[in-house]
Design a protein around this motif. Structure first.
Motif, short mmCIF file in Angstrom:
data_model
loop_
_atom_site.label_atom_id
_atom_site.label_comp_id
_atom_site.label_asym_id
_atom_site.label_seq_id
_atom_site.Cartn_x
_atom_site.Cartn_y
_atom_site.Cartn_z
N VAL A 33 -12.48 3.11 -5.15
CA VAL A 33 -10.75 2.45 -5.76
C VAL A 33 -12.04 1.32 -6.78
O VAL A 33 -12.52 0.78 -6.89
N GLU A 37 -7.48 -5.20 -5.25
CA GLU A 37 -5.68 -5.25 -5.17
C GLU A 37 -5.41 -3.89 -5.20
O GLU A 37 -4.17 -2.77 -4.89
N HIS A 38 -5.85 -2.75 -5.68
CA HIS A 38 -5.52 -1.10 -5.18
C HIS A 38 -5.70 -0.76 -3.75
O HIS A 38 -4.92 -0.16 -3.59
N GLU A 41 -2.67 -1.75 -2.79
CA GLU A 41 -1.33 -1.64 -2.94
C GLU A 41 -1.42 -0.15 -2.31
O GLU A 41 -0.43 0.93 -2.17
N ILE A 42 -2.16 0.52 -1.96
CA ILE A 42 -3.00 2.10 -1.12
C ILE A 42 -2.28 1.38 0.91
O ILE A 42 -1.59 1.87 0.91
N ARG A 92 -3.29 7.46 -6.64
CA ARG A 92 -3.77 6.39 -7.75
C ARG A 92 -2.66 6.52 -9.28
O ARG A 92 -2.48 7.19 -9.91
N THR A 93 -3.06 5.12 -9.74
CA THR A 93 -1.99 4.97 -10.94
C THR A 93 -2.34 4.18 -11.27
O THR A 93 -2.42 3.38 -12.07
N PHE A 94 -3.98 3.81 -11.61
CA PHE A 94 -4.92 3.10 -12.15
C PHE A 94 -6.10 3.93 -13.29
O PHE A 94 -5.78 5.21 -13.40
#
Length: 94
Positions: A33, A37-38, A41-42, A92-94
């Motif tokens: 990832v 920060e991701h 979030e996960i 995933r929203t990145f």
């Protein structure tokens, strides 16, 4: 078929089986990832999201430690690992 006995010579009441127990083949896959920060979030608050993903996909998911590369390691049966990887991609929203 031979009756199973213990070291003391007493019968356990069962019978020995000549059947082989097939162990499942485990697969491992890395899921990178972009950043820590991701990862947060996960994983979710108190790990609620990652725990749910582990249970849903029947896999072991190693969460990256802060300061290390942000890569999750997914271990399990091949089809379960694939399902977990798909879930990571969908989230995933990145």
């Amino acid at each position: 078929m031979k009756e199973a006995t213990s070291e003391s010579g007493y019968s356990s009441g069962g019978y020995e089986s000549n059947r082989e127990v097939k162990k499942p083949e485990y697969h491992r896959s890395n899921v990178p990832v972009p950043s820590s920060e991701h990862v947060a979030e996960i994983v979710g608050r108190q790990g609620c999201k990652i725990k749910a993903l582990r249970a849903k996909t029947n896999t072991y998911i190693k969460t990256p430690v802060r300061g290390e590369e942000p890569v999750f390691v997914v271990t399990g049966r091949k089809e379960d690992v694939s399902a977990a990887k798909r879930a990571f991609i969908c989230c995933r929203t990145f």
